[in-house]
Design a protein around this motif. Structure first.
Motif, PDB file in Angstrom:
ATOM      1  N   ASP A 106       2.958   4.431  -3.078  1.00  0.00           N
ATOM      2  CA  ASP A 106       2.947   3.691  -1.852  1.00  0.00           C
ATOM      3  C   ASP A 106       2.235   4.466  -0.574  1.00  0.00           C
ATOM      4  O   ASP A 106       1.587   3.711  -0.005  1.00  0.00           O
ATOM      5  CB  ASP A 106       4.545   3.633  -1.464  1.00  0.00           C
ATOM      6  CG  ASP A 106       5.174   2.857  -2.249  1.00  0.00           C
ATOM      7  OD1 ASP A 106       4.871   1.882  -3.058  1.00  0.00           O
ATOM      8  OD2 ASP A 106       6.748   2.977  -2.313  1.00  0.00           O
ATOM      9  N   SER A 107       2.305   5.611  -0.624  1.00  0.00           N
ATOM     10  CA  SER A 107       1.633   6.374   0.467  1.00  0.00           C
ATOM     11  C   SER A 107      -0.181   6.055   0.220  1.00  0.00           C
ATOM     12  O   SER A 107      -0.893   5.853   1.151  1.00  0.00           O
ATOM     13  CB  SER A 107       1.788   7.578   0.194  1.00  0.00           C
ATOM     14  OG  SER A 107       1.289   8.512  -0.939  1.00  0.00           O
ATOM     15  N   LEU A 108      -0.546   6.088  -1.104  1.00  0.00           N
ATOM     16  CA  LEU A 108      -1.764   5.873  -1.257  1.00  0.00           C
ATOM     17  C   LEU A 108      -2.181   4.202  -1.115  1.00  0.00           C
ATOM     18  O   LEU A 108      -3.322   4.138  -0.224  1.00  0.00           O
ATOM     19  CB  LEU A 108      -2.104   6.188  -2.649  1.00  0.00           C
ATOM     20  CG  LEU A 108      -2.143   7.560  -2.943  1.00  0.00           C
ATOM     21  CD1 LEU A 108      -2.201   7.951  -4.622  1.00  0.00           C
ATOM     22  CD2 LEU A 108      -3.377   8.118  -2.419  1.00  0.00           C
ATOM     23  N   LYS A 168      -5.251   0.822   3.006  1.00  0.00           N
ATOM     24  CA  LYS A 168      -5.239  -0.624   3.801  1.00  0.00           C
ATOM     25  C   LYS A 168      -6.238  -0.473   5.096  1.00  0.00           C
ATOM     26  O   LYS A 168      -6.662  -1.319   5.301  1.00  0.00           O
ATOM     27  CB  LYS A 168      -3.625  -0.897   4.344  1.00  0.00           C
ATOM     28  CG  LYS A 168      -2.715  -1.216   3.319  1.00  0.00           C
ATOM     29  CD  LYS A 168      -1.337  -1.560   3.845  1.00  0.00           C
ATOM     30  CE  LYS A 168      -0.325  -2.390   2.946  1.00  0.00           C
ATOM     31  NZ  LYS A 168       0.782  -2.633   3.391  1.00  0.00           N
ATOM     32  N   THR A 169      -6.201   0.727   5.763  1.00  0.00           N
ATOM     33  CA  THR A 169      -7.008   0.848   6.980  1.00  0.00           C
ATOM     34  C   THR A 169      -8.216   1.440   6.665  1.00  0.00           C
ATOM     35  O   THR A 169      -8.847   1.939   7.595  1.00  0.00           O
ATOM     36  CB  THR A 169      -6.092   1.286   8.003  1.00  0.00           C
ATOM     37  OG1 THR A 169      -5.474   2.884   7.593  1.00  0.00           O
ATOM     38  CG2 THR A 169      -4.883   0.722   8.262  1.00  0.00           C
ATOM     39  N   GLU A 170      -8.602   1.716   5.429  1.00  0.00           N
ATOM     40  CA  GLU A 170      -9.825   2.326   5.019  1.00  0.00           C
ATOM     41  C   GLU A 170     -10.984   1.144   4.726  1.00  0.00           C
ATOM     42  O   GLU A 170     -10.749   0.472   3.931  1.00  0.00           O
ATOM     43  CB  GLU A 170      -9.879   3.244   3.943  1.00  0.00           C
ATOM     44  CG  GLU A 170     -11.220   3.621   3.592  1.00  0.00           C
ATOM     45  CD  GLU A 170     -11.917   4.609   4.747  1.00  0.00           C
ATOM     46  OE1 GLU A 170     -12.817   3.942   5.391  1.00  0.00           O
ATOM     47  OE2 GLU A 170     -11.114   5.609   5.216  1.00  0.00           O
ATOM     48  N   PHE A 171     -12.061   0.945   5.674  1.00  0.00           N
ATOM     49  CA  PHE A 171     -12.904  -0.054   5.564  1.00  0.00           C
ATOM     50  C   PHE A 171     -14.081   0.180   4.688  1.00  0.00           C
ATOM     51  O   PHE A 171     -15.009  -0.311   4.425  1.00  0.00           O
ATOM     52  CB  PHE A 171     -13.302  -0.500   6.865  1.00  0.00           C
ATOM     53  CG  PHE A 171     -12.300  -1.430   7.539  1.00  0.00           C
ATOM     54  CD1 PHE A 171     -12.192  -2.583   7.691  1.00  0.00           C
ATOM     55  CD2 PHE A 171     -11.131  -0.895   8.441  1.00  0.00           C
ATOM     56  CE1 PHE A 171     -11.188  -3.628   8.183  1.00  0.00           C
ATOM     57  CE2 PHE A 171     -10.259  -1.407   9.174  1.00  0.00           C
ATOM     58  CZ  PHE A 171     -10.212  -2.923   9.088  1.00  0.00           C
ATOM     59  N   SER A 174       2.836  -1.733  -5.042  1.00  0.00           N
ATOM     60  CA  SER A 174       3.763  -1.364  -4.027  1.00  0.00           C
ATOM     61  C   SER A 174       5.243  -1.589  -4.325  1.00  0.00           C
ATOM     62  O   SER A 174       5.541  -2.579  -4.912  1.00  0.00           O
ATOM     63  CB  SER A 174       3.317  -2.219  -2.783  1.00  0.00           C
ATOM     64  OG  SER A 174       4.123  -2.191  -1.838  1.00  0.00           O
ATOM     65  N   SER A 175       5.766  -0.423  -3.887  1.00  0.00           N
ATOM     66  CA  SER A 175       7.337  -0.706  -4.267  1.00  0.00           C
ATOM     67  C   SER A 175       7.697  -2.067  -3.476  1.00  0.00           C
ATOM     68  O   SER A 175       8.830  -2.522  -3.720  1.00  0.00           O
ATOM     69  CB  SER A 175       8.022   0.475  -3.674  1.00  0.00           C
ATOM     70  OG  SER A 175       7.840   1.645  -4.230  1.00  0.00           O
ATOM     71  N   GLY A 225       7.837  -3.380 -12.179  1.00  0.00           N
ATOM     72  CA  GLY A 225       8.798  -3.008 -10.959  1.00  0.00           C
ATOM     73  C   GLY A 225       8.616  -1.749 -10.693  1.00  0.00           C
ATOM     74  O   GLY A 225       9.481  -0.910 -10.161  1.00  0.00           O
ATOM     75  N   LEU A 226       7.379  -1.176 -10.787  1.00  0.00           N
ATOM     76  CA  LEU A 226       7.087   0.365 -10.159  1.00  0.00           C
ATOM     77  C   LEU A 226       7.648   0.451  -8.750  1.00  0.00           C
ATOM     78  O   LEU A 226       7.147  -0.138  -7.825  1.00  0.00           O
ATOM     79  CB  LEU A 226       5.845   0.482 -10.514  1.00  0.00           C
ATOM     80  CG  LEU A 226       5.143   1.926 -10.113  1.00  0.00           C
ATOM     81  CD1 LEU A 226       5.740   3.013 -10.978  1.00  0.00           C
ATOM     82  CD2 LEU A 226       3.657   2.206  -9.991  1.00  0.00           C
ATOM     83  N   GLN A 227       8.342   1.704  -8.451  1.00  0.00           N
ATOM     84  CA  GLN A 227       8.520   2.121  -7.161  1.00  0.00           C
ATOM     85  C   GLN A 227       8.253   3.506  -7.030  1.00  0.00           C
ATOM     86  O   GLN A 227       9.260   4.359  -7.828  1.00  0.00           O
ATOM     87  CB  GLN A 227      10.003   1.755  -6.829  1.00  0.00           C
ATOM     88  CG  GLN A 227      10.285   0.150  -6.776  1.00  0.00           C
ATOM     89  CD  GLN A 227      11.793  -0.275  -6.241  1.00  0.00           C
ATOM     90  OE1 GLN A 227      12.058   0.407  -5.098  1.00  0.00           O
ATOM     91  NE2 GLN A 227      12.518  -0.726  -7.084  1.00  0.00           N
ATOM     92  N   ASP A 228       7.279   4.020  -6.379  1.00  0.00           N
ATOM     93  CA  ASP A 228       7.021   5.499  -6.476  1.00  0.00           C
ATOM     94  C   ASP A 228       6.284   5.749  -5.042  1.00  0.00           C
ATOM     95  O   ASP A 228       5.584   5.154  -4.504  1.00  0.00           O
ATOM     96  CB  ASP A 228       5.967   5.704  -7.496  1.00  0.00           C
ATOM     97  CG  ASP A 228       5.449   7.367  -7.396  1.00  0.00           C
ATOM     98  OD1 ASP A 228       6.343   7.918  -8.029  1.00  0.00           O
ATOM     99  OD2 ASP A 228       4.441   7.483  -6.899  1.00  0.00           O
TER     100      ASP A 228
END
Length: 602
Positions: free
Chosen positions: A496-498, A503-506, A475-476, A489-492
């Protein structure tokens, strides 16, 4: 637990074990007469651990090689893999992941509820749970754990990350505690389930940062009984441990004493094994496995040499590139650096072709551990030079690559003594026109440099988890945190969208699909020069142990399997001693053990 990625590094902790006393030899060791069967409480209830063998008998002693002594045994204050293993034998979570299935199993808690909005988790402690001093474990002890970890004065940063997603736990009654998350996340249950009880009646006035080697009151099956600085720490089994009222713990924790011996040199540890001073030795170096393990005792069947194939999650390793530095921000440069590592030659020359070459950050997600849509970089000097040229790097007056008059330089940091791989990579980089230096520094300096993101490239190995949560690594939001797992230090934005989507997929299978998409994106942007991985474990042990059907647990390695599931076998010990006395051979055990599913004990 699942939210915390294991940091292994180049020099992983190697472990070896023994059932004999410090001055014993193979011929005299393990003469203890074990009882005919284990004795457990008649009122024990619940399910059995399918990894455990109920024929195991608590008996004998075992020593473990703990490498160099850590600066603290308190893993919450100084996280390292040795101390984590030690603490896991003395403190347990509320709930754990089942050893063979993707479902929870109660440990300190015997039942729990999850609110309809998946935000609040209520745990009911087993009323039989007691501290080693006989006092009952209460919800207040679990709340105290949260308070200790989250106290700003306490040096517990990596554990604060997960707990920061929750409000302070609420005590419902003496045996019930509820904890509420601030945001929805599938991993919230597992983070909450990982809460531990700390003995408030012992530690309430203590400076937690100074609790390093003494733990007089514990909850688990073992406690420290002897400790000599830089020599060993010894644990003793608590035969009256409350946990034996759970069938889940039957057939486990069988050694009366566990002694971790502190020895820094792995070669000396192997020699100690060969002399019979240690009874098992986990091998992490291919050259040692191929060149130093076919000695007389192995040929005679007195010692066993095996490769263990199980389902332990496979992580990745590679050269992390510091993307915070301008020279690594062009993906063409990162791809060129990948083409310049001759992994095939390294695997053949240094590792006897025992590893598979990585093209994935989540190799467990793919058949044969290979992402079918990702490039598995071959060594290609011409392609590397082409990419450097496209990125604006041209040979200068001395033939070295430069851009706008500034030379391209790389510095590697390492605490390793084995420089073969780095040296071979250095030669290829220099041939391509890159100025390369290697800084050999102490482990403490290395850790500080990484924490402060003060490096160009670093060889690092990461463990994996059965329930992968990619946020801390990619995560950025974590890129510039001190001591972050996002080492590059990855920021992409796509990453981030993935990360946000999962997070909300159970549903675990749907999360794995998201992780496959994340893996593909990572292979496109190349934050690491990926290297290689292994899908088996290598072990040497003297042939005196009883063990489960698969030798190791389904998802475990030697440090998670041998002290928990193995036991000293009187029958095998007597056969070994007799064979050694007579100079006769024993039957040779299978060279490879491949995991087979086991059924729950009846």
């Amino acid at each position: 637990m699942n939210g915390k990625i294991k940091f292994l590094g180049i020099l992983g902790i190697l472990i070896a074990f023994t059932a004999c006393q410090e001055k014993d030899s193979p011929k005299t060791a393990a003469k203890t007469q074990c009882p005919a069967a284990a004795q457990y409480p008649a009122d024990a209830d619940g399910e059995y651990d399918p990894m455990a063998n109920l024929a195991a008998v608590p008996c004998g002693n075992i020593r473990l090689w703990g490498s160099a002594m850590p600066k603290s045994f308190n893993m919450w204050e100084d996280y390292n893999s040795f101390s984590a293993g030690l603490m896991n034998l003395m403190f347990e979570p509320l709930v754990s992941l089942h050893t063979t299935e993707d479902r929870p199993v109660g440990i300190l808690a015997d039942r729990w509820e999850i609110s309809a909005d998946s935000m609040t988790f209520t745990f009911h402690l087993d009323p039989r749970a007691k501290w080693s001093d006989g006092k009952s474990i209460t919800a207040e002890d679990v709340q105290f754990y949260y308070d200790v970890i989250m106290n700003p004065k306490n040096l517990t940063p990596i554990f604060k990350v997960g707990l920061s997603r929750f409000s302070r736990p609420e005590i419902v009654d003496s045996l019930t505690i509820a904890i509420t998350a601030k945001d929805v996340h599938w991993a919230n249950f597992w983070e909450a389930a990982g809460l531990v009880a700390f003995p408030k009646h012992i530690w309430k006035d203590a400076d937690f940062n100074q609790i390093r080697y003494k733990f007089p009151v514990v909850e688990g099956p073992y406690k420290i009984s002897d400790f000599r600085e830089d020599r060993y720490v010894e644990l003793s089994r608590n035969a009256d441990w409350w946990g034996y009222h759970k069938k889940w713990n039957h057939g486990k924790y069988n050694f009366e004493k566990i002694r971790y011996r502190f020895m820094e040199d792995r070669t000396k540890a192997l020699e100690a094994f060969k002399k019979g001073d240690l009874d098992a030795y986990a091998v992490y170096t291919s050259s040692i496995w191929m060149k130093q393990t076919d000695f007389d005792a192995v040929k005679k069947g007195w010692a066993v040499k095996q490769r263990i194939f199980n389902r332990e999650p496979i992580g990745f390793q590679g050269m992390a590139m510091n993307l915070r530095r301008e020279k690594f921000q062009d993906v063409r440069v990162r791809k060129a650096l990948s083409y310049l590592m001759n992994r095939k030659l390294m695997n053949e020359k240094y590792m006897y072709d025992q590893y598979f070459l990585l093209n994935s950050y989540y190799p467990d997600l793919w058949e044969s551990h290979e992402n079918p849509k990702a490039l598995n970089y071959p060594f290609d000097m011409d392609q590397a030079r082409k990419l450097f040229a496209e990125a604006g790097y041209v040979p200068g007056a001395k033939g070295m690559l430069e851009k706008e008059g500034k030379p391209f330089t790389i510095s590697f940091i390492t605490a390793s003594e084995d420089m073969r791989h780095l040296t071979l990579y250095q030669e290829a980089l220099q041939k391509a026109g890159i100025q390369v230096s290697i800084e050999q520094i102490s482990q403490s300096t290395l850790r500080k440099r990484l924490d402060e993101a003060d490096f160009d490239m670093y060889w690092i190995a990461w463990g994996s988890s059965r329930l992968n949560d990619p946020e801390a690594s990619w995560s950025s939001a974590t890129a510039n945190d001190p001591g972050t797992n996002n080492v590059t230090g990855l920021q992409d934005a796509i990453v981030d969208s993935l990360v946000k989507l999962q997070k909300t997929e159970f549903d675990l299978k749907k999360r794995q699909e998201i992780l496959r998409a994340l893996d593909l994106r990572l292979t496109e942007i190349v934050p690491y020069v990926l290297m290689w991985q292994c899908d088996f474990h290598r072990i040497l042990y003297w042939n005196r142990f009883g063990m489960p059907q698969n030798v190791y647990a389904k998802f475990g390695r030697e440090d998670e399997s041998i002290p928990i599931y193995w036991w000293l076998s009187t029958e095998k010990s007597e056969a070994l001693n007799a064979a050694m006395d007579a100079g006769k051979e024993l039957p040779i055990e299978s060279a490879d053990v491949r995991y087979q599913e086991v059924k729950n004990a009846e």
